[in-house]
Design a protein around this motif. Sequence first.
Motif, PDB file in Angstrom:
ATOM      1  N   SER A 139       0.843  -1.204   0.000  1.00 43.81           N
ATOM      2  CA  SER A 139       0.000   0.000   0.000  1.00 43.81           C
ATOM      3  C   SER A 139       0.878   1.253   0.000  1.00 43.81           C
ATOM      4  O   SER A 139       2.063   1.208   0.335  1.00 43.81           O
ATOM      5  CB  SER A 139      -0.969   0.035   1.190  1.00 43.81           C
ATOM      6  N   ASN A 140       0.251   2.380  -0.358  1.00 43.61           N
ATOM      7  CA  ASN A 140       0.999   3.636  -0.479  1.00 43.61           C
ATOM      8  C   ASN A 140       0.885   4.500   0.773  1.00 43.61           C
ATOM      9  O   ASN A 140       1.020   5.722   0.720  1.00 43.61           O
ATOM     10  CB  ASN A 140       0.536   4.430  -1.709  1.00 43.61           C
ATOM     11  N   SER A 141       0.648   3.886   1.921  1.00 39.30           N
ATOM     12  CA  SER A 141       0.481   4.644   3.167  1.00 39.30           C
ATOM     13  C   SER A 141       1.696   5.494   3.492  1.00 39.30           C
ATOM     14  O   SER A 141       1.566   6.599   4.032  1.00 39.30           O
ATOM     15  CB  SER A 141       0.203   3.683   4.328  1.00 39.30           C
ATOM     16  N   MET A 142       2.897   4.979   3.187  1.00 31.35           N
ATOM     17  CA  MET A 142       4.106   5.737   3.499  1.00 31.35           C
ATOM     18  C   MET A 142       4.186   7.006   2.645  1.00 31.35           C
ATOM     19  O   MET A 142       4.594   8.072   3.124  1.00 31.35           O
ATOM     20  CB  MET A 142       5.343   4.865   3.269  1.00 31.35           C
ATOM     21  N   GLY A 143       3.804   6.891   1.390  1.00 31.05           N
ATOM     22  CA  GLY A 143       3.788   8.077   0.535  1.00 31.05           C
ATOM     23  C   GLY A 143       2.760   9.092   0.984  1.00 31.05           C
ATOM     24  O   GLY A 143       3.002  10.308   0.959  1.00 31.05           O
ATOM     25  N   LEU A 144       1.601   8.611   1.413  1.00 27.19           N
ATOM     26  CA  LEU A 144       0.569   9.508   1.932  1.00 27.19           C
ATOM     27  C   LEU A 144       1.049  10.221   3.192  1.00 27.19           C
ATOM     28  O   LEU A 144       0.800  11.411   3.380  1.00 27.19           O
ATOM     29  CB  LEU A 144      -0.700   8.715   2.246  1.00 27.19           C
ATOM     30  N   ALA A 145       1.755   9.474   4.052  1.00 28.44           N
ATOM     31  CA  ALA A 145       2.290  10.076   5.275  1.00 28.44           C
ATOM     32  C   ALA A 145       3.231  11.236   4.953  1.00 28.44           C
ATOM     33  O   ALA A 145       3.179  12.294   5.588  1.00 28.44           O
ATOM     34  CB  ALA A 145       3.010   9.024   6.102  1.00 28.44           C
ATOM     35  N   PHE A 195      -1.108  -3.176  15.219  1.00 28.65           N
ATOM     36  CA  PHE A 195      -1.769  -4.472  15.302  1.00 28.65           C
ATOM     37  C   PHE A 195      -1.460  -5.353  14.094  1.00 28.65           C
ATOM     38  O   PHE A 195      -1.458  -6.578  14.205  1.00 28.65           O
ATOM     39  CB  PHE A 195      -3.287  -4.289  15.428  1.00 28.65           C
ATOM     40  N   ALA A 196      -1.227  -4.737  12.942  1.00 31.30           N
ATOM     41  CA  ALA A 196      -1.057  -5.508  11.715  1.00 31.30           C
ATOM     42  C   ALA A 196       0.396  -5.798  11.375  1.00 31.30           C
ATOM     43  O   ALA A 196       0.729  -6.904  10.921  1.00 31.30           O
ATOM     44  CB  ALA A 196      -1.714  -4.776  10.547  1.00 31.30           C
ATOM     45  N   ASN A 197       1.288  -4.815  11.591  1.00 28.16           N
ATOM     46  CA  ASN A 197       2.684  -4.968  11.142  1.00 28.16           C
ATOM     47  C   ASN A 197       3.553  -4.000  11.949  1.00 28.16           C
ATOM     48  O   ASN A 197       3.644  -2.814  11.634  1.00 28.16           O
ATOM     49  CB  ASN A 197       2.770  -4.657   9.643  1.00 28.16           C
ATOM     50  N   ARG A 198       4.179  -4.492  13.000  1.00 28.92           N
ATOM     51  CA  ARG A 198       4.925  -3.618  13.906  1.00 28.92           C
ATOM     52  C   ARG A 198       6.110  -2.942  13.222  1.00 28.92           C
ATOM     53  O   ARG A 198       6.425  -1.787  13.505  1.00 28.92           O
ATOM     54  CB  ARG A 198       5.417  -4.430  15.116  1.00 28.92           C
ATOM     55  N   ALA A 199       6.773  -3.655  12.338  1.00 28.74           N
ATOM     56  CA  ALA A 199       7.899  -3.050  11.625  1.00 28.74           C
ATOM     57  C   ALA A 199       7.430  -1.880  10.770  1.00 28.74           C
ATOM     58  O   ALA A 199       8.107  -0.854  10.658  1.00 28.74           O
ATOM     59  CB  ALA A 199       8.598  -4.093  10.761  1.00 28.74           C
ATOM     60  N   ALA A 200       6.242  -2.013  10.169  1.00 27.69           N
ATOM     61  CA  ALA A 200       5.673  -0.917   9.381  1.00 27.69           C
ATOM     62  C   ALA A 200       5.297   0.252  10.287  1.00 27.69           C
ATOM     63  O   ALA A 200       5.450   1.419   9.908  1.00 27.69           O
ATOM     64  CB  ALA A 200       4.462  -1.402   8.607  1.00 27.69           C
ATOM     65  N   ALA A 201       4.795  -0.055  11.503  1.00 29.55           N
ATOM     66  CA  ALA A 201       4.457   1.007  12.456  1.00 29.55           C
ATOM     67  C   ALA A 201       5.698   1.795  12.852  1.00 29.55           C
ATOM     68  O   ALA A 201       5.645   3.020  13.010  1.00 29.55           O
ATOM     69  CB  ALA A 201       3.800   0.395  13.696  1.00 29.55           C
ATOM     70  N   ALA A 202       6.832   1.105  13.011  1.00 29.01           N
ATOM     71  CA  ALA A 202       8.087   1.788  13.343  1.00 29.01           C
ATOM     72  C   ALA A 202       8.642   2.556  12.152  1.00 29.01           C
ATOM     73  O   ALA A 202       9.381   3.537  12.313  1.00 29.01           O
ATOM     74  CB  ALA A 202       9.116   0.770  13.831  1.00 29.01           C
ATOM     75  N   THR A 203       8.274   2.132  10.944  1.00 26.82           N
ATOM     76  CA  THR A 203       8.742   2.796   9.721  1.00 26.82           C
ATOM     77  C   THR A 203       7.933   4.051   9.421  1.00 26.82           C
ATOM     78  O   THR A 203       8.449   5.010   8.825  1.00 26.82           O
ATOM     79  CB  THR A 203       8.650   1.815   8.530  1.00 26.82           C
ATOM     80  N   PHE A 204       6.672   4.064   9.838  1.00 20.82           N
ATOM     81  CA  PHE A 204       5.765   5.156   9.506  1.00 20.82           C
ATOM     82  C   PHE A 204       6.296   6.539   9.900  1.00 20.82           C
ATOM     83  O   PHE A 204       6.222   7.486   9.108  1.00 20.82           O
ATOM     84  CB  PHE A 204       4.398   4.899  10.150  1.00 20.82           C
ATOM     85  N   PRO A 205       6.864   6.707  11.119  1.00 20.47           N
ATOM     86  CA  PRO A 205       7.424   8.024  11.481  1.00 20.47           C
ATOM     87  C   PRO A 205       8.565   8.478  10.566  1.00 20.47           C
ATOM     88  O   PRO A 205       8.792   9.684  10.404  1.00 20.47           O
ATOM     89  CB  PRO A 205       7.928   7.817  12.912  1.00 20.47           C
ATOM     90  N   ILE A 206       9.278   7.517   9.968  1.00 16.63           N
ATOM     91  CA  ILE A 206      10.361   7.883   9.042  1.00 16.63           C
ATOM     92  C   ILE A 206       9.784   8.548   7.799  1.00 16.63           C
ATOM     93  O   ILE A 206      10.333   9.531   7.284  1.00 16.63           O
ATOM     94  CB  ILE A 206      11.191   6.645   8.678  1.00 16.63           C
ATOM     95  N   ALA A 207       8.641   8.018   7.314  1.00 14.92           N
ATOM     96  CA  ALA A 207       7.974   8.626   6.163  1.00 14.92           C
ATOM     97  C   ALA A 207       7.474  10.024   6.514  1.00 14.92           C
ATOM     98  O   ALA A 207       7.580  10.959   5.704  1.00 14.92           O
ATOM     99  CB  ALA A 207       6.806   7.739   5.721  1.00 14.92           C
ATOM    100  N   ILE A 208       6.941  10.189   7.712  1.00 15.15           N
ATOM    101  CA  ILE A 208       6.486  11.514   8.169  1.00 15.15           C
ATOM    102  C   ILE A 208       7.667  12.482   8.219  1.00 15.15           C
ATOM    103  O   ILE A 208       7.580  13.634   7.766  1.00 15.15           O
ATOM    104  CB  ILE A 208       5.826  11.405   9.554  1.00 15.15           C
TER     105      ILE A 208
END
Length: 291
Positions: free
Chosen positions: A145-151, A193-206
């Motif tokens: 998914s493109n959630s990181m780009g949206l962030a 809840f779905a993917n902890r590594a992705a949750a830790a990655t999300f702030p990097i995209a922000i």
Amino acid sequence: MKKESGLKMFFRTTYQTGSPIPYILSIQIILFVLLHIADLLVDLGVISFPLYDWMLTNLTLPNTFSEFILRPWTLITYPFVYDGLFRIVFDCLWLYWMGTTFLNFLNKRQLLTVFFVSFFLSGLSFLALSQVEFLAKGPYSSLFSNSMGLASLVASIMVLVPNLEIRLFLFGTVRFRTIAIVFFSLEILFYLFANRAAAATFPIAILWGAIFMYQLQAGNDLSKWFVFQRKKKLRVVHPVKKVPTYRSYKGDLPNQEVIDEILDKISQNGYESLSSREKEILFRISREEQE
């Protein structure tokens, strides 16, 4: 006058606006449809090969470097992959909204830089963080998914116009900063809840989206890294020395071109290099200015 067909009008109004957003949305939707057609063919027994699972495996970003080395193209394909209808509808609407808002202030090169660079940074960060045992746990082991780009897009807009007010149905006028914080919170909660590594990655995209905008406000446009210019071939030019042509005058000054040539000659070779005619012109100019 021939009436334009509905399909032709759709393509003209959608794909000829100069915005890259319709193309990104089209890739996501087409790939989503193909994935579920493959799933349907397997369920109906038309094919026995697990095509749906094979496509997901080869298009989503794995969480180990050993698998990534075998499928390096997943760093490019994972943002376009969706397996749920609600998720793709939500992200498509957000991308259209955020992308349009971004283009109201900046250009498409800057949008593409913020959007696609976030995928590379987030993808590599996800691979690294997935090696931590605690972060590797979760129902989803791969990233898509493109959630990181949206962030990154939302973060960049929040830095650019934090006090931008948007009128929302049922909620009235809301500042964009509030919308961004709610979006970030919901996404991180989902990934926890779905993917902890992705949750830790999300702030990097922000962080990437915010850094891009702070740098732009400081006068450093990071999107110019991706502007490539063709090298021009050197051409040897043999200069031809132009002999000054003097206009005859009586009481009026010579033209400015002649004066400039005389002054250039003085700067290069000194006053003594002037001819008597050139000295006479300078003398005449000085007398005219004094009068």
